[in-house]
Scaffold this active site. Structure first.
Site, PDB file in Angstrom:
ATOM      1  CE1 TYR A 142      -2.211   3.237   2.586  1.00  0.00           C
ATOM      2  CE2 TYR A 142      -3.561   2.643   0.936  1.00  0.00           C
ATOM      3  CZ  TYR A 142      -3.257   3.624   1.598  1.00  0.00           C
ATOM      4  OH  TYR A 142      -3.886   4.631   1.796  1.00  0.00           O
ATOM      5  CG  ASP A 237       6.047   3.879   0.253  1.00  0.00           C
ATOM      6  OD1 ASP A 237       4.807   3.444  -0.021  1.00  0.00           O
ATOM      7  OD2 ASP A 237       6.353   4.499   1.344  1.00  0.00           O
ATOM      8  CE  LYS A 265       2.596   5.277   7.843  1.00  0.00           C
ATOM      9  NZ  LYS A 265       1.570   5.338   8.459  1.00  0.00           N
TER      10      LYS A 265
HETATM   11  P1  KE4 Z   1      -0.578   8.635   4.447  1.00  0.00           P
HETATM   12  O1  KE4 Z   1      -1.036   9.358   3.277  1.00  0.00           O
HETATM   13  O2  KE4 Z   1      -1.724   7.958   5.185  1.00  0.00           O
HETATM   14  O3  KE4 Z   1       0.509   9.583   5.333  1.00  0.00           O
HETATM   15  O4  KE4 Z   1       0.652   7.629   3.886  1.00  0.00           O
HETATM   16  C1  KE4 Z   1       0.275   6.752   3.071  1.00  0.00           C
HETATM   17  C2  KE4 Z   1       1.157   5.465   2.977  1.00  0.00           C
HETATM   18  C3  KE4 Z   1       2.141   5.193   2.141  1.00  0.00           C
HETATM   19  N1  KE4 Z   1       3.010   4.168   2.036  1.00  0.00           N
HETATM   20  C4  KE4 Z   1       3.205   3.320   3.162  1.00  0.00           C
HETATM   21  C5  KE4 Z   1       4.091   2.364   3.321  1.00  0.00           C
HETATM   22  C6  KE4 Z   1       2.207   3.541   4.055  1.00  0.00           C
HETATM   23  O5  KE4 Z   1       2.028   2.499   5.172  1.00  0.00           O
HETATM   24  C7  KE4 Z   1       1.161   4.649   4.070  1.00  0.00           C
HETATM   25  C8  KE4 Z   1       0.124   4.544   5.226  1.00  0.00           C
HETATM   26  N2  KE4 Z   1      -0.077   3.574   6.300  1.00  0.00           N
HETATM   27  C9  KE4 Z   1      -1.328   3.418   6.669  1.00  0.00           C
HETATM   28  C10 KE4 Z   1      -1.219   2.324   7.690  1.00  0.00           C
HETATM   29  N3  KE4 Z   1      -1.000   0.854   7.298  1.00  0.00           N
HETATM   30  C11 KE4 Z   1      -1.914   4.486   7.301  1.00  0.00           C
HETATM   31  C12 KE4 Z   1      -3.327   4.339   8.277  1.00  0.00           C
HETATM   32  C13 KE4 Z   1      -4.270   4.977   7.715  1.00  0.00           C
HETATM   33  O6  KE4 Z   1      -4.622   4.711   6.478  1.00  0.00           O
HETATM   34  O7  KE4 Z   1      -5.216   5.344   8.604  1.00  0.00           O
END
Ligand code: KE4
Length: 425
Positions: A142, A237, A265
């Site tokens: 993801y 990523d 993060k």
């Molecule tokens: P954000 O747009 O949520 O800041 O990041 C997206 C993203 C991109 N790449 C990786 C590897 C990620 O894990 C994420 C977002 N992680 C999720 C948790 N599995 C965020 C939690 C959520 O969607 O509320």
């Protein structure tokens, strides 16, 4: 009704599913989400004053625990100067210097406001740099919710994908190829079927949005070699793994240099931040220097930079990684011992302060094998832990996180609770 139940009832009238991000709604584990009013160290305090030991850590950022005094005071001090300026500011230079120093493959960096923005921009940059259109990603990885990356494997797996969300045009999906992780043959075939057309390959080097999967021996190195041979941009990523598993992320552990890296993060210390960085010749294609447009009102936000700088400087000072790995092993070993005593098939992939819980006898090495784990049993385990005061990620296909604040009483209590929860299944 509890305060959380009252808040959720109101939220459901105002926000789709009552949440601002789907996974928080507990849809895959059942039940209604609790609301949190405060967090400190390894603990969340719910709207009903329940204290929970937190294994989500706001999905990764809280590596130092919640509301760490150093981060809190850095934000407070920065607030004295106002909130946002919309101009270059000294903190974004300091943040860029830290990232470049910690992550050798990153020679230039662009700050943004989320991991989604970072990966979306990295894909556009790879396409602009190579003047090619196709992107390879891996099933189960993801990368946030940009259209080109919300794609699942299509029937013509080596040619194009299918949208993984309503609202994504088929035309976008055509340009994304989705392959099984750890599958070198599929990777080779995809490049052979699309000569000179692959702009880039994007992956979580340790996929952690499908539970936690570790690459097979040589897979990442092979990927590096193939991308170099075909002139495709290799994008790691590391939004989740960056600064989580080592200061230089997975690329430091695996000694591999991707062409681009996305971060998020931890580098925000709990405030909204994302970043993309990498080879200067690629990064210089970004506006205003080059033709690839990328922008953001609050990018390099001085308060978020101050928070992230405090978090990164603390990592440099205390080097928590060996301790965090010991905590991860402690939880893994407690879970495996409890499952063994009960004769329950369980896999607990763990690396550093990241771990996942798969109720299956089959070692999980890709999306397909992850789906073979018993999600219903995970949901029972999740609630058995929550009822006893331990909050795991509310999905069988997420990764749990630990922080330095878990050391001592919190980890001991959590291992007891998880052991009891396994016995109760
Ligand atoms: P954000 O747009 O949520 O800041 O990041 C997206 C993203 C991109 N790449 C990786 C590897 C990620 O894990 C994420 C977002 N992680 C999720 C948790 N599995 C965020 C939690 C959520 O969607 O509320």
């Amino acid at each position: 009704m509890s305060v959380s139940e009252q808040l959720f009832a109101r939220a459901l009238q105002l926000m789709p599913g009552g949440v601002n991000s789907p996974v928080r709604a507990f849809r895959s584990v059942g039940g209604a989400p609790f609301f949190v009013k405060a967090a400190r160290g390894a603990t969340l305090v719910t709207a009903d004053d329940r204290e929970l030991i937190d294994f989500v850590c706001t999905w990764g950022p809280a590596i130092h625990g919640h509301n760490h005094p150093r981060i809190k005071s850095a934000i407070a001090a920065a607030l004295e100067n106002g909130t946002s300026f919309g101009t270059p500011n000294p903190s974004e230079v300091e943040m860029a210097e830290l990232i470049v120093r910690f992550v050798p493959s990153i020679r230039k960096v662009r700050m943004c406001n989320s991991g989604t923005e970072a990966t979306m921009s990295a894909v556009r940059l790879a396409r602009g740099f190579t003047q090619r259109d196709k992107i390879i990603k891996f099933a189960g990885c993801y990368h946030g919710h940009s259209d080109s990356l919300l794609i699942k494997a299509g029937s013509g797996a080596l040619t194009h994908g299918h949208p993984d969300s309503a609202g994504v045009p088929a035309a976008f999906a055509q340009e994304t190829i989705v392959l099984p992780f750890n599958d070198t043959a599929a990777l080779e075939a995809a490049f052979a079927a699309n000569p000179e057309k692959i702009a880039g390959v994007i992956l979580e080097p340790y996929p952690a949005n499908v539970g936690l999967i570790l690459p097979g021996p040589g897979f990442l190195q092979y990927l590096r070699t193939l991308c170099t041979a075909h002139g495709a941009v290799l994008i790691f990523d590391e939004v989740m793994t960056g600064f989580r598993l080592a200061r230089g992320g997975v690329q430091e552990l695996e000694q591999i240099r991707p062409d681009l890296t996305t971060l998020g993060k931890i580098i925000g210390g709990g405030l909204p931040v994302g970043a993309l960085g990498g080879r200067a010749d690629i990064m210089d294609c970004l506006a205003p220097l080059g033709p690839v447009y990328q922008a953001g009102t609050l990018s390099g936000h001085p308060r978020a930079m101050a928070s992230g700088i405090a978090a990164l400087r603390l990592l440099e000072e205390i080097n928590p990684y060996p301790r965090l790995d010991a905590l991860g092993r402690q939880v893994r070993d407690a879970l495996l011992a409890a499952a063994r005593r009960k004769g329950l098939p369980l896999q607990v992939p763990q690396v550093g302060s990241m771990l996942a819980v798969f109720f299956t006898a089959t070692p999980v090495r890709d999306y397909a094998t992850a789906l073979k784990s018993d999600a219903k049993l995970f949901a029972k385990f999740f609630h058995a832990c929550l009822d006893r005061g331990v909050y795991l990620p509310p999905s069988a296909y997420e990764t749990a996180f630990l922080s330095t604040a878990h050391e001592g009483a919190a980890i001991t209590r959590a291992c007891e609770v998880m052991t009891t929860a396994i016995n109760a299944l």
